[in-house]
Structure formats: structure tokens, C-alpha cells
Design a protein around this motif. Sequence first.
Motif, PDB file in Angstrom:
ATOM      1  N   GLY A  27       0.838  -1.195   0.000  1.00  7.33           N
ATOM      2  CA  GLY A  27       0.000   0.000   0.000  1.00  7.33           C
ATOM      3  C   GLY A  27       0.873   1.244   0.000  1.00  7.33           C
ATOM      4  O   GLY A  27       1.950   1.266  -0.577  1.00  7.33           O
ATOM      5  N   GLY A  28       0.445   2.273   0.676  1.00  6.50           N
ATOM      6  CA  GLY A  28       1.226   3.494   0.776  1.00  6.50           C
ATOM      7  C   GLY A  28       1.774   3.698   2.170  1.00  6.50           C
ATOM      8  O   GLY A  28       2.088   4.814   2.548  1.00  6.50           O
ATOM      9  N   TYR A  29       1.882   2.606   2.956  1.00  6.32           N
ATOM     10  CA  TYR A  29       2.224   2.775   4.360  1.00  6.32           C
ATOM     11  C   TYR A  29       3.344   1.893   4.888  1.00  6.32           C
ATOM     12  O   TYR A  29       3.855   2.130   5.989  1.00  6.32           O
ATOM     13  CB  TYR A  29       0.979   2.542   5.230  1.00  6.32           C
ATOM     14  N   ALA A  41       8.026 -12.521   7.104  1.00  4.73           N
ATOM     15  CA  ALA A  41       6.961 -12.135   8.030  1.00  4.73           C
ATOM     16  C   ALA A  41       7.191 -10.717   8.516  1.00  4.73           C
ATOM     17  O   ALA A  41       8.317 -10.286   8.717  1.00  4.73           O
ATOM     18  CB  ALA A  41       6.918 -13.098   9.212  1.00  4.73           C
ATOM     19  N   GLY A  42       6.112 -10.008   8.690  1.00  6.79           N
ATOM     20  CA  GLY A  42       6.175  -8.669   9.252  1.00  6.79           C
ATOM     21  C   GLY A  42       6.170  -7.580   8.206  1.00  6.79           C
ATOM     22  O   GLY A  42       6.682  -7.747   7.105  1.00  6.79           O
ATOM     23  N   LEU A  43       5.546  -6.478   8.577  1.00  7.01           N
ATOM     24  CA  LEU A  43       5.534  -5.283   7.749  1.00  7.01           C
ATOM     25  C   LEU A  43       6.267  -4.194   8.510  1.00  7.01           C
ATOM     26  O   LEU A  43       6.164  -4.105   9.731  1.00  7.01           O
ATOM     27  CB  LEU A  43       4.101  -4.823   7.468  1.00  7.01           C
TER      28      LEU A  43
END
Length: 66
Positions: A27-29, A41-43
Motif C-alpha cells: 500500500g502506501g504505508y 513475516a512482518g511489515l
Amino acid sequence: GRAGLPIVTGKRAPDPSIEVKTVMPIGGYAMRFTWGDGHDAGLYAYRYLRAICSCPACEAARTVQG
């Protein structure tokens, strides 16, 4: 990564498992990294990445913002 420790330092990582293999924008985040050991795993929110970045531009921006 652990808070307060750099994720990417610009130098070759001593441990292949922490080497960044791919980066995917979410996305944009946020971004998702695929690490040398294959896990993804993980953002990592852009806000978090800017907060821990040690480049001169980010350091200056934090100084101005307080």
C-alpha cells in the motif's frame, strides 16, 4: 529487526540471514522485506523506518521536527 538497531546499514551484513533479498511496498504505508534466510513475516511502516534511519536527510528531518 529489534527496535533501536539498524535493519540495513549499507554494509554487507555479517550474517546472511539478516541480508535483505527483496523489498515489496505494501500500500502506501509499509514495506515487506524478504530476508536472507527466506522469511518475510512482518511489515515495516514507513514511519518506523524513517524513525530508525541514520542517513543525514532523516537525521536532519528529526532535528527540525524535534
